[in-house]
Design a protein around this motif. Structure first.
Motif, PDB file in Angstrom:
ATOM      1  N   LEU A 143      43.300  34.485  47.847  1.00 19.50           N
ATOM      2  CA  LEU A 143      41.956  34.345  48.413  1.00 19.50           C
ATOM      3  C   LEU A 143      42.004  33.598  49.739  1.00 19.50           C
ATOM      4  O   LEU A 143      41.368  34.009  50.716  1.00 19.50           O
ATOM      5  CB  LEU A 143      41.061  33.603  47.414  1.00 19.50           C
ATOM      6  N   GLY A 162      38.054  39.669  49.273  1.00 19.35           N
ATOM      7  CA  GLY A 162      37.819  38.247  49.065  1.00 19.35           C
ATOM      8  C   GLY A 162      36.786  38.002  47.979  1.00 19.35           C
ATOM      9  O   GLY A 162      36.930  37.086  47.155  1.00 19.35           O
ATOM     10  N   ALA A 215      37.515  35.967  44.588  1.00 20.14           N
ATOM     11  CA  ALA A 215      36.707  34.802  44.225  1.00 20.14           C
ATOM     12  C   ALA A 215      36.168  34.936  42.808  1.00 20.14           C
ATOM     13  O   ALA A 215      36.138  33.968  42.035  1.00 20.14           O
ATOM     14  CB  ALA A 215      35.566  34.631  45.222  1.00 20.14           C
TER      15      ALA A 215
END
Length: 313
Positions: free
Chosen positions: A160, A293, A297
């Protein structure tokens, strides 16, 4: 705090340093390749500049080439064009030399960061062995799942972070390319005016915008080089390159007519289209990075929640 807690924290920190070592090692390879490529370009441009300056000198000093040009009544015209060609190469060489300085500075920064995490892999391996020993000694059934969760969580957090860093580098590149496009837009406007009869003033304005675009393009290329290195960290290997901005336009003021004006306008338009295409690629890539991303997450949050459940269950 149990032995699992303290060792787990140490293990996650060590794995983070090991991942940083891997990332920096990849960046070192990427910047080394960029330096090699740029050094080759500098050498080629130096040779080309020597040739162009030689052509200018022969015309200035006379000789057979100058004699033939004089017979054709075109010596001054050819001399002006040869000087323009030499100046264009000189500016390209200056830009590539500056880029080379930037890349070498980037390499020093990467090498310095690598020195800080040089033993990260050995530290991580030692902690893994310690964790395995604790698991064998304790017999706690939660132990193996916690180790696997910790390993997966560390990888997810590192992934990430690398996607976020690549996205930030892309944003810098997009902003830099936007400046190039604005300069080229000004040149295109002046070029349009020139085509419909703007004359010397339009030529001078166009040249000024093109010089600004050329300067902005070098900064944008540096941002693209940095973006490419960040993308290499996540397994995407690309070599984005902006097109050359033709700064020889000022020579056309000596030969100003509707044909050369139209040709100048076409060159500016084509360059703008190529830069706009690069801008679209950067934006599309950033969109993909943002989507990935978001996915990472979500995975991180799920792993954190599962770890808490295991520890409190």
């Amino acid at each position: 705090m149990t032995p699992f807690d303290s060792t787990g924290d140490d293990l996650r920190a060590a794995r983070e340093r090991a991942r940083r070592l891997e990332r920096l090692t990849g960046q070192r390879r990427a910047v080394a390749a960029q330096i090699e490529e740029t050094e080759q370009l500098v050498a080629e441009l130096e040779a080309r500049l020597a040739k162009e300056e030689g052509d200018v000198s022969r015309l200035e000093e006379g000789g057979f080439a100058a004699f033939l040009s004089g017979l054709a009544g075109s010596r001054q015209e050819r001399l002006a064009r040869e000087r323009a060609e030499a100046q264009a190469v000189r500016e390209r060489l200056r830009g590539q030399r500056t880029r080379l300085e930037w890349l070498r500075a980037d390499r020093v920064t990467v090498e310095s960061a690598l020195a800080e995490v040089g033993g990260a892999r050995e530290e991580f391996d030692a902690l893994l062995k310690r964790k395995e020993h604790l698991l064998v000694q304790s017999g706690d059934p939660r132990g193996r799942e916690l180790v696997e969760l910790g390993r997966t969580l560390a990888d997810t957090v590192a992934d990430l972070r690398e996607h976020e860093e690549a996205h930030r580098a892309g944003a810098v590149a997009a902003e830099a390319i936007g400046r190039v496009l604005r300069c080229l837009g000004g040149a295109r406007g002046a070029s349009t005016w020139d085509v419909i009869g703007g004359g010397l003033i339009a030529d001078m304005m166009e040249h000024g915008h093109l010089r600004d675009a050329d300067e902005a393009a070098w900064h944008a290329q540096r941002a693209l080089d940095a973006f490419a290195r960040e993308l290499a960290d996540i397994g995407v290997h690309v070599a984005p390159a902006l097109p050359e901005v033709d700064t020889r336009m000022f020579a056309d003021m000596f030969f100003d007519n509707i044909i050369t004006d139209a040709l100048k306008h076409q060159r500016v338009t084509r360059t703008g289209e190529a830069v706009a295409e690069m801008a679209r690629w950067v934006n599309d890539t950033m969109g993909n990075l943002a989507a990935r991303g978001t996915e990472l997450a979500g995975r991180r949050d799920s792993l954190v929640a599962r770890r808490q459940d295991v520890l409190t269950g």
